[in-house]
Motif scaffolding. Structure first.
Motif, PDB file in Angstrom:
ATOM      1  N   PHE A 174     -23.031  11.892  17.730  1.00  0.00           N
ATOM      2  CA  PHE A 174     -23.295  10.470  17.932  1.00  0.00           C
ATOM      3  C   PHE A 174     -22.057   9.765  18.467  1.00  0.00           C
ATOM      4  CE2 PHE A 174     -23.366   6.112  16.160  1.00  0.00           C
ATOM      5  CZ  PHE A 174     -24.459   5.632  16.859  1.00  0.00           C
ATOM      6  N   VAL A 175     -20.900  10.124  17.912  1.00  0.00           N
ATOM      7  CA  VAL A 175     -19.649   9.508  18.386  1.00  0.00           C
ATOM      8  C   VAL A 175     -19.384   9.899  19.834  1.00  0.00           C
ATOM      9  CG1 VAL A 175     -17.157   9.474  18.057  1.00  0.00           C
ATOM     10  CG2 VAL A 175     -18.660   9.326  16.078  1.00  0.00           C
ATOM     11  N   GLN A 176     -19.659  11.164  20.184  1.00  0.00           N
ATOM     12  CA  GLN A 176     -19.465  11.593  21.567  1.00  0.00           C
ATOM     13  C   GLN A 176     -20.404  10.850  22.514  1.00  0.00           C
ATOM     14  OE1 GLN A 176     -19.949  15.821  21.550  1.00  0.00           O
ATOM     15  NE2 GLN A 176     -18.019  16.213  20.463  1.00  0.00           N
ATOM     16  N   THR A 177     -21.643  10.625  22.060  1.00  0.00           N
ATOM     17  CA  THR A 177     -22.595   9.864  22.885  1.00  0.00           C
ATOM     18  C   THR A 177     -22.100   8.443  23.090  1.00  0.00           C
ATOM     19  OG1 THR A 177     -24.420  11.205  22.062  1.00  0.00           O
ATOM     20  CG2 THR A 177     -24.982   9.096  23.079  1.00  0.00           C
ATOM     21  N   VAL A 200     -10.080   4.760  15.575  1.00  0.00           N
ATOM     22  CA  VAL A 200     -10.947   5.936  15.562  1.00  0.00           C
ATOM     23  C   VAL A 200     -11.724   6.095  16.864  1.00  0.00           C
ATOM     24  CG1 VAL A 200     -11.196   5.980  13.060  1.00  0.00           C
ATOM     25  CG2 VAL A 200     -12.769   4.591  14.411  1.00  0.00           C
ATOM     26  N   LEU A 201     -11.840   5.037  17.660  1.00  0.00           N
ATOM     27  CA  LEU A 201     -12.616   5.151  18.895  1.00  0.00           C
ATOM     28  C   LEU A 201     -12.099   4.130  19.904  1.00  0.00           C
ATOM     29  CD1 LEU A 201     -15.055   6.505  20.299  1.00  0.00           C
ATOM     30  CD2 LEU A 201     -16.484   4.665  19.412  1.00  0.00           C
ATOM     31  N   VAL A 223     -22.657  19.896   6.603  1.00  0.00           N
ATOM     32  CA  VAL A 223     -22.197  20.308   7.934  1.00  0.00           C
ATOM     33  C   VAL A 223     -23.105  19.736   9.012  1.00  0.00           C
ATOM     34  CG1 VAL A 223     -21.849  22.299   9.444  1.00  0.00           C
ATOM     35  CG2 VAL A 223     -21.077  22.384   7.074  1.00  0.00           C
ATOM     36  N   ASN A 224     -24.421  19.756   8.760  1.00  0.00           N
ATOM     37  CA  ASN A 224     -25.355  19.174   9.740  1.00  0.00           C
ATOM     38  C   ASN A 224     -25.096  17.685   9.930  1.00  0.00           C
ATOM     39  OD1 ASN A 224     -26.611  21.584  10.244  1.00  0.00           O
ATOM     40  ND2 ASN A 224     -28.323  21.214   8.853  1.00  0.00           N
ATOM     41  N   ALA A 225     -24.823  16.992   8.826  1.00  0.00           N
ATOM     42  CA  ALA A 225     -24.551  15.557   8.934  1.00  0.00           C
ATOM     43  C   ALA A 225     -23.260  15.297   9.706  1.00  0.00           C
ATOM     44  CB  ALA A 225     -24.463  14.941   7.534  1.00  0.00           C
ATOM     45  N   GLU A 226     -22.236  16.114   9.443  1.00  0.00           N
ATOM     46  CA  GLU A 226     -20.975  15.945  10.170  1.00  0.00           C
ATOM     47  C   GLU A 226     -21.155  16.248  11.658  1.00  0.00           C
ATOM     48  OE1 GLU A 226     -18.341  18.562   8.182  1.00  0.00           O
ATOM     49  OE2 GLU A 226     -17.953  17.188   6.494  1.00  0.00           O
ATOM     50  N   THR A 227     -21.966  17.277  11.968  1.00  0.00           N
ATOM     51  CA  THR A 227     -22.223  17.605  13.367  1.00  0.00           C
ATOM     52  C   THR A 227     -22.979  16.479  14.067  1.00  0.00           C
ATOM     53  OG1 THR A 227     -22.302  19.959  12.813  1.00  0.00           O
ATOM     54  CG2 THR A 227     -23.267  19.296  14.911  1.00  0.00           C
ATOM     55  N   ALA A 228     -23.991  15.930  13.371  1.00  0.00           N
ATOM     56  CA  ALA A 228     -24.748  14.821  13.957  1.00  0.00           C
ATOM     57  C   ALA A 228     -23.861  13.603  14.179  1.00  0.00           C
ATOM     58  CB  ALA A 228     -25.921  14.458  13.046  1.00  0.00           C
TER      59      ALA A 228
END
Length: 525
Positions: free
Chosen positions: A258-261, A283-284, A249-254
């Motif tokens: 990162f994608v939002q940044t 995807v982006l 979960v921490n990796a997915e949150t990070a």
């Protein structure tokens, strides 16, 4: 930090447990049948005699049947020991010679095993006797041995279940917890839920196929634990297993952060950006992609694939219309392949007059990024520059004077047709980017010796403070030629060669025998 076991390990342990419980029930049923009047309990003994070398020397009838059923032909002590060690512990490794007989009784690992063993080591070797406590014609001793020899010790299974480094618990159909392991109890004590269930499970139809992710608040340590909970049907209730996925979960949150940044950074770029994953799904993308491609936001947010993306670009006339629509898919496949190899860059001239530069770049994990740049202003500026350069070149070619322009680095930047004729070069010869040294050497072949060529080289390489000067030259055929040298902007230099006619002569002040310059006025006191 909790330890995470794979589902293969979990399934193996608890499959063995379930099999053990099932076997207990089976033997229980057989024991019940044994008490029925139609089944007569029998007591049997299986006798095996081995010498000091471990060789089997004698058996009784039941022992021979036991070996035959297990397809053991004249086994030695090591072979029989390996056959029975999964059911009985403390079997001696080797046979010891002893004057005084030593008798040892061994109990089976499982309480449901109908056999016990007595081992006597004596002066002649070793005697092993298996006592069958009770048997019925419902189950043969071979079937019992085959099942029990593959089962681990029940105590071992209980220890594994109790000490598993993740929560395990059992509940009835109503959801009441009937049993839980030590990890579950420790976690329940640390996370006070005020008598509420530790895991708030939402019943779903596919719960037993797909894990359900549940979070637990830990106020004592000010953190949140994440678990993937799975359920299996067991007897009249269910077995639950919770795997710690806090690191996942921490990796997915990070990754999301990162994608939002990246999205916030790309939002300010004037270049349109579209990133496709390894499955060729969008995807982006950034807002500039809307403006450049005129694609609708709802279309992009639906994560189209690469083919749909380029199809929509073609429909919006944002890419050149293919000459052959039948080969359109092959064309897109070639684009994807070239972008994957970092070898795709094209300039698209659109019907609306705009010009785009499209570049494809490979990204990690098989992803591809496409960049869309509006280079219409750059192309327009380049065209105007080329047009102005063509006009300047045409104007210079109309002059009878031989003209050469050198840049600050000393290389020929511009010349006219008269200069080619003066140097004896072909009309289609291009002297651009030749050094001043090379040009002056060509000039030396057309004129009589003079130090002016060396002074031209020095003038071109001098600094900004330069003054125009001129000199009179004589061509090889004896014709007078006037040389004029003048500084230009940006450190460039102009060299002009023209016939020395009186009407074209300018007043000059003699500086040396071969060079005339304009003198600087003297200072006035």
């Amino acid at each position: 930090m909790f330890t995470t076991l794979s589902w293969v390990d979990i399934g193996l342990v608890f499959s063995i447990t379930l099999a053990s419980f099932a076997f207990i029930k089976t033997l229980g049923r057989s024991d019940m049948r044994a008490t029925e009047p139609s089944v007569i309990p029998l007591k049997r003994q299986y006798l095996f005699e081995f010498d000091h070398a471990g060789k089997l020397v004698c058996t009784n009838e039941h022992a021979r049947d036991f070996l035959t059923d297990l397809k053991l032909v004249d086994p030695d002590w090591t072979c029989l020991r390996d056959t029975l060690k999964h059911r009985f512990g403390d079997l001696p490794t080797c046979i010891n010679e002893t004057e005084t007989p030593v008798l040892t009784s061994l109990q089976p690992f499982s309480d449901i095993d109908p056999m016990t063993i007595e081992i006597e080591q004596h002066v002649d070797g070793l005697s092993l006797t298996m006592f069958e406590r009770e048997i019925s014609d419902f189950m043969s001793h071979v079937a019992v041995h085959n099942v029990l020899s593959t089962l681990p010790n029940i105590a071992l299974v209980q220890a594994v279940s109790e000490n598993a480094p993740f929560p395990v618990w059992q509940s009835d159909k109503a959801g009441k917890i009937e049993w839980s392991n030590a990890f579950y109890k420790s976690l329940a004590r640390r996370i006070d839920r005020k008598n509420a269930p530790l895991f708030e499970i939402t019943p779903t139809q596919d719960f037993e196929k797909n894990a359900q992710r549940i979070s637990l608040k830990d106020p004592a340590h000010n953190r949140t634990h994440w678990f993937d909970v799975t359920r299996q049907s067991f007897e009249d209730g269910h077995l639950y297993f919770a795997t710690d996925v806090h690191a996942v979960v921490n990796a997915e949150t990070a990754q999301r952060n990162f994608v939002q940044t990246l999205a916030k950074t790309f939002a300010h770029l004037a270049t349109g950006l579209a990133i496709f994953d390894r499955n060729r799904q969008l995807v982006l993308f950034n807002p500039s992609l809307f403006d450049l491609t005129e694609l609708r936001p709802e279309f992009l947010t639906a994560r189209p694939n690469l083919f749909s993306f380029f199809d929509q670009l073609r429909d919006n006339q944002i890419m050149p219309e293919p000459k052959n629509y039948a080969s359109w898919r092959e064309r897109i496949a070639d684009v994807i392949f070239a972008a994957s190899d970092d070898n795709f860059s094209e300039t698209w001239h659109l019907p609306n007059g705009l010009t785009y530069r499209v570049t494809g770049r490979p990204h990690p994990d098989g992803a591809i990024a496409f960049l869309f740049e509006d280079i219409s202003a750059e192309i327009s500026l380049t065209r105007r520059f080329r047009e102005e350069a063509d006009v300047t070149r045409s104007a210079l070619d109309t002059l009878d004077h031989s003209i050469a322009i050198f840049n600050r680095a000393g290389y020929l930047q511009q010349h006219n047709a008269a200069m080619l004729e003066f140097l004896g070069q072909d009309a289609d010869q291009n002297l651009i980017n030749m050094s001043v040294k090379d040009i002056t050497r060509l000039c030396q072949k057309t004129c009589q010796p003079t130090p002016a060529w060396g002074e031209i080289r020095n003038f071109v390489s001098e600094g900004l403070e330069r003054e125009a000067w001129s000199a009179n030259l004589i061509s090889k055929d004896g014709q007078p030629v006037e040389l004029r040298v003048a500084p230009l902007a940006s450190g460039a230099s102009l060299v002009t060669l023209l016939p020395n006619l009186q009407s074209l002569s300018l007043p000059k002040v003699q500086k040396s025998a071969h060079r005339q310059v304009r003198q600087k006025p003297s200072a006035v006191a």
